[in-house]
Design an enzyme around this catalytic site. Sequence first.
Site, PDB file in Angstrom:
ATOM      1  N   TYR A  42      -0.896   3.351  -6.746  1.00 29.70           N
ATOM      2  CA  TYR A  42      -2.173   4.039  -6.541  1.00 29.70           C
ATOM      3  C   TYR A  42      -2.493   4.948  -7.735  1.00 29.70           C
ATOM      4  O   TYR A  42      -3.054   6.022  -7.587  1.00 29.70           O
ATOM      5  CB  TYR A  42      -2.174   4.843  -5.241  1.00 29.70           C
ATOM      6  CG  TYR A  42      -2.433   4.010  -4.013  1.00 29.70           C
ATOM      7  CD1 TYR A  42      -3.643   4.093  -3.334  1.00 29.70           C
ATOM      8  CD2 TYR A  42      -1.481   3.124  -3.533  1.00 29.70           C
ATOM      9  CE1 TYR A  42      -3.883   3.324  -2.207  1.00 29.70           C
ATOM     10  CE2 TYR A  42      -1.713   2.346  -2.409  1.00 29.70           C
ATOM     11  CZ  TYR A  42      -2.910   2.446  -1.751  1.00 29.70           C
ATOM     12  OH  TYR A  42      -3.161   1.684  -0.641  1.00 29.70           O
ATOM     13  N   HIS A  75     -12.619  -4.122   2.597  1.00 29.13           N
ATOM     14  CA  HIS A  75     -12.014  -5.231   1.876  1.00 29.13           C
ATOM     15  C   HIS A  75     -12.770  -6.525   2.082  1.00 29.13           C
ATOM     16  O   HIS A  75     -12.245  -7.583   1.759  1.00 29.13           O
ATOM     17  CB  HIS A  75     -10.558  -5.394   2.312  1.00 29.13           C
ATOM     18  CG  HIS A  75      -9.666  -4.302   1.784  1.00 29.13           C
ATOM     19  ND1 HIS A  75      -9.284  -4.205   0.469  1.00 29.13           N
ATOM     20  CD2 HIS A  75      -9.119  -3.224   2.391  1.00 29.13           C
ATOM     21  CE1 HIS A  75      -8.533  -3.138   0.284  1.00 29.13           C
ATOM     22  NE2 HIS A  75      -8.420  -2.520   1.423  1.00 29.13           N
ATOM     23  N   HIS A 128      -2.412  -9.827  -0.705  1.00 28.96           N
ATOM     24  CA  HIS A 128      -2.793  -8.458  -0.382  1.00 28.96           C
ATOM     25  C   HIS A 128      -3.844  -8.371   0.712  1.00 28.96           C
ATOM     26  O   HIS A 128      -3.737  -7.572   1.635  1.00 28.96           O
ATOM     27  CB  HIS A 128      -3.303  -7.735  -1.631  1.00 28.96           C
ATOM     28  CG  HIS A 128      -3.585  -6.283  -1.387  1.00 28.96           C
ATOM     29  ND1 HIS A 128      -2.586  -5.390  -1.070  1.00 28.96           N
ATOM     30  CD2 HIS A 128      -4.745  -5.571  -1.378  1.00 28.96           C
ATOM     31  CE1 HIS A 128      -3.115  -4.189  -0.889  1.00 28.96           C
ATOM     32  NE2 HIS A 128      -4.422  -4.265  -1.071  1.00 28.96           N
ATOM     33  N   ASP A 139       0.841  -1.209   0.000  1.00 27.04           N
ATOM     34  CA  ASP A 139       0.000   0.000   0.000  1.00 27.04           C
ATOM     35  C   ASP A 139       0.871   1.253   0.000  1.00 27.04           C
ATOM     36  O   ASP A 139       0.687   2.157   0.809  1.00 27.04           O
ATOM     37  CB  ASP A 139      -0.926   0.008   1.223  1.00 27.04           C
ATOM     38  CG  ASP A 139      -1.881  -1.174   1.218  1.00 27.04           C
ATOM     39  OD1 ASP A 139      -3.057  -0.970   0.890  1.00 27.04           O
ATOM     40  OD2 ASP A 139      -1.447  -2.296   1.511  1.00 27.04           O
ATOM     41  N   ASP A 158      -0.729  -3.050  -4.120  1.00 25.89           N
ATOM     42  CA  ASP A 158      -1.031  -1.608  -4.123  1.00 25.89           C
ATOM     43  C   ASP A 158       0.252  -0.808  -4.255  1.00 25.89           C
ATOM     44  O   ASP A 158       0.768  -0.230  -3.292  1.00 25.89           O
ATOM     45  CB  ASP A 158      -1.810  -1.203  -2.873  1.00 25.89           C
ATOM     46  CG  ASP A 158      -3.273  -1.617  -2.923  1.00 25.89           C
ATOM     47  OD1 ASP A 158      -3.665  -2.260  -3.914  1.00 25.89           O
ATOM     48  OD2 ASP A 158      -4.014  -1.304  -1.980  1.00 25.89           O
TER      49      ASP A 158
END
Length: 369
Positions: free
Chosen positions: A249, A369, A359, A215, A246
């Site tokens: 982005y 999620h 993930h 992320d 991720d």
Amino acid sequence: AQARARSASSENKPVSQHSARQGRGSESDGAAGRRSGLAAAFCNLEHSMMHILATALSGTTRPSNRVGGSPLIPLSDPRNAQRAGPEQIHLTGASVDSIHVTWSDNDTSTAPSVVEVRAVSDAASWTAVLGPSGSVYSALQAADACPGGYTDPSCIYTSSVLHSVQLTQLEPATEYEYRVRSAAGKVQARSSRSLRFTTPPAAGSPAVRFGVVADLGQTTNSSATVSGLQQAAEDGSIDAILLGGDLSYADGDHRRWDSYARLFEGLWAGVPVAHVGGNHEVSSGGENWLAYSRRYPNGHAAAQSDSFLWYSLEAGPAHVMMLCSYAASGPGSPQHEWLTRDLASVDRRRTPWLIAVLHTPWYTSNRHH
């Protein structure tokens, strides 16, 4: 921990007293007492181990409050300016004997891609490794990035020429020097500066050190995280990076794939990185794996995987499985079938550590999620 468990059990008087009392009864009472004492012992052992675990964790974890996002680094930032010649250089795969070198070039030539490589200990000779010709891809920008839609030509993003070369037959725990060039034959090659990386330790060796991140994005917080990882790599504290999805982005603004690779090239060009895809590589902004698959190749074929979305690698005492949260994983699915075969191939005497990277957790309190 074992010593503390024994100490905790020996100090628990009710277990031994209860067993002693039952021992004075009849044979049937004694059997019942042994069963009861055994149950109590397990209960007390569980309590002791939980105490040990809590004590251990208290020294390694701390409460943390989520503070929200930090400012996005703008596309106008000087670090995001397109450079002439090879740029956005990054290493993917993190295998001990093979790695992919990928980069972008604003030259329109699609000549074969070339990486020149040599072991630092053998600095007298370069080996030129030839890869496929460079290529481009196009994609419709997401509405947030370009509201005009597909009828507006400016909303169609086309990448610079992307090149990728797989280096094979590398030696583990070896420092290599490399440079990339995007032209061959009689054309004067435009080479990148010389760069270096070190392959992870051989499978079966006693230790490996992974940096772990996910992320990431491209914010001021991201920049600080990457700086920390880069410092750890320069200090020799990590052998490779596991990135759990991720990445950029970009979310459908494909210019953000370019800026992501430019901003953090200092880390990505010097440390092998194994990736899995996250939701921002598949769903957000209609990404659908397009940019991710073209820019971040991996060695899935060497792991007997038919998909770039899941694969495995080994380094040191670890067998690492890179899995996909956004593909079927139930019994009978291609990912499940591959994982079953992959696990069956593991020699736990050689790689006793099994590490799974994906993930989204199997169980999560995050409703998003």
